[in-house]
Design an enzyme around this catalytic site. Sequence first.
Site, mmCIF file in Angstrom:
data_model
loop_
_atom_site.group_PDB
_atom_site.id
_atom_site.type_symbol
_atom_site.label_atom_id
_atom_site.label_comp_id
_atom_site.label_asym_id
_atom_site.label_seq_id
_atom_site.Cartn_x
_atom_site.Cartn_y
_atom_site.Cartn_z
ATOM 1 N N CYS A 367 0.891 -1.176 0.000
ATOM 2 C CA CYS A 367 0.000 0.000 0.000
ATOM 3 C C CYS A 367 0.919 1.213 0.000
ATOM 4 O O CYS A 367 1.826 1.320 0.825
ATOM 5 C CB CYS A 367 -0.893 -0.073 1.235
ATOM 6 S SG CYS A 367 -1.130 1.414 2.178
ATOM 7 N N CYS A 370 1.199 3.332 3.181
ATOM 8 C CA CYS A 370 1.883 2.626 4.279
ATOM 9 C C CYS A 370 3.377 2.499 3.956
ATOM 10 O O CYS A 370 4.229 2.595 4.843
ATOM 11 C CB CYS A 370 1.308 1.223 4.479
ATOM 12 S SG CYS A 370 -0.475 1.158 4.452
HETATM 13 C C1 LIG Z 1 5.478 -1.204 7.234
HETATM 14 C C2 LIG Z 1 3.980 -1.231 7.358
HETATM 15 C C3 LIG Z 1 3.298 -0.030 7.443
HETATM 16 C C4 LIG Z 1 1.912 -0.035 7.556
HETATM 17 N N1 LIG Z 1 1.258 1.153 7.607
HETATM 18 C C5 LIG Z 1 -0.097 1.176 7.678
HETATM 19 C C6 LIG Z 1 -0.822 2.404 7.668
HETATM 20 O O1 LIG Z 1 -0.232 3.497 7.584
HETATM 21 N N2 LIG Z 1 -2.173 2.344 7.706
HETATM 22 C C7 LIG Z 1 -2.861 1.148 7.772
HETATM 23 O O2 LIG Z 1 -4.079 1.158 7.822
HETATM 24 N N3 LIG Z 1 -2.180 -0.032 7.791
HETATM 25 C C8 LIG Z 1 -0.842 -0.049 7.741
HETATM 26 N N4 LIG Z 1 -0.184 -1.242 7.739
HETATM 27 C C9 LIG Z 1 -0.931 -2.466 8.026
HETATM 28 C C10 LIG Z 1 -1.102 -2.633 9.550
HETATM 29 O O3 LIG Z 1 0.136 -2.444 10.208
HETATM 30 C C11 LIG Z 1 -1.593 -4.029 9.945
HETATM 31 O O4 LIG Z 1 -0.775 -4.987 9.346
HETATM 32 C C12 LIG Z 1 -3.035 -4.287 9.562
HETATM 33 O O5 LIG Z 1 -3.859 -3.293 10.106
HETATM 34 C C13 LIG Z 1 -3.500 -5.655 10.088
HETATM 35 O O6 LIG Z 1 -3.394 -5.662 11.520
HETATM 36 P P1 LIG Z 1 -3.486 -6.908 12.461
HETATM 37 O O7 LIG Z 1 -4.180 -6.418 13.693
HETATM 38 O O8 LIG Z 1 -4.061 -8.049 11.724
HETATM 39 O O9 LIG Z 1 -2.001 -7.279 12.900
HETATM 40 P P2 LIG Z 1 -0.612 -6.705 12.363
HETATM 41 O O10 LIG Z 1 -0.489 -5.261 12.786
HETATM 42 O O11 LIG Z 1 -0.525 -7.004 10.923
HETATM 43 O O12 LIG Z 1 0.429 -7.529 13.193
HETATM 44 C C14 LIG Z 1 0.866 -8.854 12.829
HETATM 45 C C15 LIG Z 1 1.212 -9.613 14.088
HETATM 46 O O13 LIG Z 1 2.279 -8.938 14.740
HETATM 47 C C16 LIG Z 1 2.069 -8.954 16.156
HETATM 48 N N5 LIG Z 1 2.118 -7.570 16.630
HETATM 49 C C17 LIG Z 1 1.229 -6.587 16.418
HETATM 50 N N6 LIG Z 1 1.670 -5.446 16.948
HETATM 51 C C18 LIG Z 1 2.859 -5.705 17.531
HETATM 52 C C19 LIG Z 1 3.800 -4.931 18.246
HETATM 53 N N7 LIG Z 1 3.616 -3.621 18.469
HETATM 54 N N8 LIG Z 1 4.908 -5.532 18.709
HETATM 55 C C20 LIG Z 1 5.135 -6.849 18.502
HETATM 56 N N9 LIG Z 1 4.286 -7.649 17.820
HETATM 57 C C21 LIG Z 1 3.165 -7.078 17.333
HETATM 58 C C22 LIG Z 1 0.765 -9.668 16.410
HETATM 59 O O14 LIG Z 1 1.083 -11.007 16.708
HETATM 60 C C23 LIG Z 1 0.052 -9.623 15.082
HETATM 61 O O15 LIG Z 1 -0.759 -10.740 14.909
HETATM 62 C C24 LIG Z 1 1.204 -1.269 7.588
HETATM 63 C C25 LIG Z 1 1.897 -2.476 7.488
HETATM 64 C C26 LIG Z 1 3.269 -2.469 7.358
HETATM 65 C C27 LIG Z 1 4.004 -3.773 7.224
#
Ligand SMILES: Cc1cc2nc3c(=O)[nH]c(=O)nc-3n(C[C@H](O)[C@H](O)[C@H](O)COP(=O)(O)OP(=O)(O)OC[C@H]3O[C@@H](n4cnc5c(N)ncnc54)[C@H](O)[C@@H]3O)c2cc1C
Length: 540
Positions: A367, A370
Amino acid sequence: KKQSIMEANDPWKFEEDTKHVIPDTSGATFGSIKDVNELLSPLLKDLTEKSDYMRFYRLNLFNKECKYKMDDNVFCGSNACNVLVTDENNVPEIWSSKALGKLEGFMPELSRQIVESDQSVMENVEKISQSCLLERLDDQDRQYCYVDNELDSGCVYVSLLDNPERFTGYGAPHATRIWEMIYNECLPDTFEPTVDFPTLFTQGSLAPSSISQEQVLKERMELWTHEQRVFYRVLSGMHTSISTHLCYNYLNQSTGVWGPNINCFKEKVLSHPERIENLYFAYSLLLRAMDKLNGHLDALTFCHDSALQDTEVRHKVRDLVDTVNQYPRYFDESVLFSGEPELSSAMKKEFREHFRTVSALMDCVGCERCRLWGKIQTNGFGTALKILFEVSDVENEIDQFESTSFPLQLRRSEIVALVNTFDRLSRSIDYIQKFHELHIEQHQPEPLFRKFLNNMKRFVYQYVPEVFHPFLKKTYNVARIVYHDVWMELEVVLEGFRYVLSSYLQMPKMINFYFFSSQSPLLNYISESIRQRIPSGWLS
Ligand SMILES: Cc1cc2nc3c(=O)[nH]c(=O)nc-3n(C[C@H](O)[C@H](O)[C@H](O)COP(=O)(O)OP(=O)(O)OC[C@H]3O[C@@H](n4cnc5c(N)ncnc54)[C@H](O)[C@@H]3O)c2cc1C
């Protein structure tokens, strides 16, 4: 009010727990970091929102191939994923491709000679700005990040104010896979784990997703080296900050309104206290990197077409660094890589390489919006790590990295990334506080009038045909806004009324004090005047 809501296992407990020490810092607590941030956040906001220098970021956002194999298809369908590119006419000329193009092929030595010899690279561009054009290429092996080469024709300028970091809808499985690959970089090669350290990560679920995994990770982390924990905490802190931003600037898909989503925050951040700790940890690391800039600031050029703006940005950065300087050092870099020199140097090299891989992974983010903020923040942290571990400490007599350190050299994009990343984390800390206030507000007893409105709403919805519901919804929203405004206005009037009333109530007390009490300044003055007029003989 807060106290009544707090319970022993309340997830918001940390907001009150000001003395809680953040692990792996030098005594930083939730309270001390919040105090620093209260002073720094207005300075950071001012720098990032009001100066062209910090606003425009040049990067290769669309033309860099992802070097890693991704199994899943990328899907980010919403408009919120797009990035608005800035027309170069709106960017100060000194940073335009035209200006940068003149430097194509320059080597640092040659660039230095040009500046020293007073030769003009561009007409009408002041001398101070010329050094801004130099891409310093002689620090590659000190870099913690793959920084885009600004001379690359694939680079574009982006205004960070036009592209706020917010919810985009980008999610699993692609985004989650990237996070997994990012955390996989915590795997050690030459780091010597004392136990089967990485099994949690190699099983493919390296980032903890359940409470029991979090517990296992916590126990394992105690066996990691300090360097490994720092690496992990920086990434986790950055992840927390990204999650906090996207939950605070969230799009309610049914109303189309942007605003904080407290449930999103509870799920992604609040229910995992160590993620909040890691955010505070990452903040203390950035704080120390800013602190270490002290003494190096003169080596930096805050280029602009105009000397005035250059000076203005320099003053603002100086203010920021001076303010940071007043506080204790909450992160001590000297305890890292401090063992046997050969091993330490190998560990540092590996740390650098793994962090560079994390930065390269940003080109795989599916994205655009992001990817933009991912690239800025990995560059920001990479710059901070470079300052901490590669740059001499001019303020300290004992500099652990003295033999290997070098004078500070930063590209414009590194300074911009560092300050903006610091600003991101600072805002995340503010947003968490705002989420807390929202939580308190939501748990206040409902005012009678609002209760009445809500009951009316339920009643009307029940009896009005469904086709009218969107209209009702809009009317209700307008009514709510009007109610809110009227209520605010009423509160101001009430406050005024309270003030006047309390002054009236004070009046008898004041009359008593001024006219009848023994301390009355008026009576004392009169009696003193009379006393002075009476012949002294009469008094004795
Ligand atoms: C580099 C990057 C930038 C992004 N920027 C954006 C953005 O600007 N806007 C947007 O809407 N989405 C963004 N995303 C997507 C967003 O970060 C999440 O991946 C998405 O919202 C799905 O979230 P989720 O709750 O399924 O877990 P995710 O956030 O995808 O996390 C994956 C796994 O990591 C673990 N985890 C989560 N948080 C932490 C933490 N703080 N420390 C350690 N472990 C952790 C958990 O086990 C989780 O299941 C970005 C993704 C990436 C890789």
